[in-house]
Design an enzyme around this catalytic site. Structure first.
Site, PDB file in Angstrom:
ATOM      1  N   GLY A  38       2.396   4.750   1.246  1.00 22.11           N
ATOM      2  CA  GLY A  38       2.771   5.285   2.548  1.00 22.11           C
ATOM      3  C   GLY A  38       4.195   4.965   2.937  1.00 22.11           C
ATOM      4  O   GLY A  38       4.861   4.115   2.354  1.00 22.11           O
ATOM      5  N   GLY A  87       0.819  -1.203   0.000  1.00 25.16           N
ATOM      6  CA  GLY A  87       0.000   0.000   0.000  1.00 25.16           C
ATOM      7  C   GLY A  87       0.853   1.253   0.000  1.00 25.16           C
ATOM      8  O   GLY A  87       2.055   1.222   0.245  1.00 25.16           O
ATOM      9  N   ASN A 147      -7.663   8.931   5.266  1.00 23.46           N
ATOM     10  CA  ASN A 147      -7.565   8.925   3.801  1.00 23.46           C
ATOM     11  C   ASN A 147      -8.611   8.026   3.146  1.00 23.46           C
ATOM     12  O   ASN A 147      -9.251   8.407   2.185  1.00 23.46           O
ATOM     13  CB  ASN A 147      -6.171   8.477   3.357  1.00 23.46           C
ATOM     14  N   GLY A 194      -6.881   0.101  -1.425  1.00 26.92           N
ATOM     15  CA  GLY A 194      -6.930  -1.262  -1.937  1.00 26.92           C
ATOM     16  C   GLY A 194      -6.618  -2.322  -0.920  1.00 26.92           C
ATOM     17  O   GLY A 194      -6.605  -3.518  -1.244  1.00 26.92           O
ATOM     18  N   GLU A 251      -1.296  -2.022  -6.542  1.00 20.83           N
ATOM     19  CA  GLU A 251      -2.039  -0.921  -7.131  1.00 20.83           C
ATOM     20  C   GLU A 251      -1.154   0.269  -7.416  1.00 20.83           C
ATOM     21  O   GLU A 251      -1.461   1.110  -8.252  1.00 20.83           O
ATOM     22  CB  GLU A 251      -3.209  -0.512  -6.226  1.00 20.83           C
TER      23      GLU A 251
END
Length: 500
Positions: free
Chosen positions: A268, A266, A381, A385, A291
């Site tokens: 971050g 993810g 946020n 995904g 993603e």
């Protein structure tokens, strides 16, 4: 610039559609549903959001704005403050928009990133009136060559009554060929997505569109907003070491080969840092099916450890972006950019056996994870995904630093204040203190492992006390309901979760 722009529009009749952003903004009407390209600051429209802000000064537009994920260039915040947006989905990461969401001024629909295109296709969401899509070129047949992201753009274009193309001269034409545009057919009668390997290509390299629906071409020359991901630190280095040791254990146990299974990470700082840590590992021939690709993916490609990567967008720091663009030929055969409904599709995630690595705001002693809501109420946020991969992948790993706000908040709590990923979808939890492998454990077995391996030492005694007293009440998942969220309430009242 005019000659450069015209050279990128290879269908001569479309030369008449060039338009200033302010003129294109007049095509919008209050209450419309608008689909904009953009996924984690990549491939987003640059000029139209600002033109819409100007357009809304005389009349709030109150648009329903659907994107792939977050936009760059402060676009979300500017539009929210100007009254352009009334409803927003499926993901955002802008502080000003976040404030509007949490005061109830903007309705935010937080969605799994694989779901938005499906709901548009089925008619659950209102049809797209105007699609605004960033491109690096328009082909002879009118098809649109995206830039650094695909996101939901193909589905927006397929449905929109009108299409506005932002032709970004800052995005090199050399990006052409990087994309793999495949859109599943409507139900019933849909066939399986024929993807069995992360590097496989199953679609077209541009987004098909009837040229008659292209209402305007707006020329821009603006790079994507750079990633704001921070470099690794002591805690993220420790988290990376724990994850690498765990994966090495999986290989030793014969559950995986040294090439592992396809990786997903993810967006971050923490997830990026963990992937960065893989550069110090012995793994080779790795693949990614994610993603978004961040700096760490490019580092792994450069190190020769990552053989290929599939994603829906590429979001990089300024320095890494410059290196990537300068060496596109080197990456061309090793990176594929897809629509997010394919990059995040449960069917593909389950088939490939993805190792999902995502970030938690907090998790509880039984393995439930909160990824989105601070204090259980205030949106950060969005789920992004992470749920697509956690529910359907081979391994769902969630990482977090054990404390926040200089120790005032414990990331390990008796009960999460909001549940995004239930204990049934979570396999492994990791903080800088250690790793808890929850597979095959009942709730009463998970709690001690999570407390001792993941909680900060300053909070372990409090967690043990809660759990031991909860056991006296009994139950398959023991809780003291009157105290389960007391830690969050204590922080709200006193500024710390610590018992003082």
């Amino acid at each position: 610039m005019e000659a450069l722009a015209q050279a990128r529009v290879r269908r001569p009749e479309l030369a008449a559609r060039f338009m200033e952003a302010q003129d294109a903004a007049r095509l919008f009407r209050p209450g419309m549903t608008v689909g904009m390209s953009g996924f984690t600051k990549a491939g987003d429209a640059k000029a139209l959001p600002r033109a819409l802000v100007e357009r809304a000064r005389g009349e709030p537009l109150d648009l329903t704005l659907i994107t792939g994920a977050s936009l760059g260039n402060d676009s979300d915040g500017l539009m929210a403050n100007a009254g352009v947006i009334a409803r927003r989905l499926p993901f955002q990461a802008d502080a000003s928009l976040r404030r509007k969401i949490n005061t109830g001024e903007v309705m935010f629909i937080d969605q799994h990133l694989s779901e938005t295109a499906e709901q548009l296709r089925s008619g659950v969401l209102p049809a797209i009136d105007i699609a605004v899509i960033e491109a690096c070129a328009i082909r002879e047949d009118g098809s649109i060559v995206p830039t650094m992201a695909v996101g939901n753009s193909a589905s927006f274009v397929q449905q929109a009554k009108q299409v506005i193309i932002e032709l970004n001269l800052a995005a090199p034409v050399a990006l052409e060929g990087l994309h793999d545009i495949y859109v599943p057919r409507p139900r019933p009668g849909r066939e399986p997505i024929p993807l069995t390997h992360p590097g496989q290509r199953i679609g077209a390299t541009a987004i098909a569109v009837d040229p008659a629906r292209i209402a305007a071409i707006v020329v821009t020359n603006s790079p994507d907003s750079p990633s704001s991901v921070l470099p690794p630190d002591t805690e993220t280095d420790a988290i990376a070491r724990h994850v690498i040791a765990f994966l090495e254990g999986e290989v030793s146990a014969g559950r995986m080969t040294p090439q592992l299974l396809p990786l997903q990470a993810g967006i971050g700082t923490i997830a990026n840092a963990v992937l960065h840590g893989l550069t110090q590992s012995s793994f080779r021939g790795l693949t990614m099916y994610s993603e978004v690709l961040q700096d760490s993916a490019i580092e792994l490609l450069d190190a020769g450890q990552l053989a290929l990567a599939s994603a829906s967008s590429i979001t990089l720091s300024a320095a890494t972006h410059e290196r990537f663009i300068a060496n596109l030929d080197k990456y061309r055969d090793r990176i594929v950019l897809r629509p997010q409904e394919v990059s995040n599709h449960p069917e593909i995630v389950r088939r490939l056996g993805i190792i999902g690595l995502n970030t938690a705001l907090e998790f509880d002693i039984y393995g439930n994870v909160n990824s989105t809501h601070v204090g259980g109420t205030h949106m950060m946020n969005g789920i992004g995904g992470s749920g697509d991969f956690a529910r359907n992948g081979e391994l769902a790993i969630f990482v977090s630093k054990s404390e926040a706000k200089d120790g005032a908040i414990s990331s390990v709590v008796p009960m999460v204040s909001h549940v995004d990923h239930t204990e049934h979808d979570v396999d492994v939890l990791v903080t800088e203190w250690g790793l808890a492998d929850l597979r095959g454990l009942a709730p009463r077995e998970r709690a001690p492992v999570i407390i001792e391996h993941c909680a900060h030492p300053a909070y372990r005694a409090q967690l043990r006390d809660y759990y031991e007293r909860a056991l006296l009440r009994g139950g398959q998942t023991p809780h003291l309901l009157e105290e389960a969220l007391a830690w969050h309430e204590r922080y709200r009242r006193t500024g710390t979760m610590q018992v003082t």
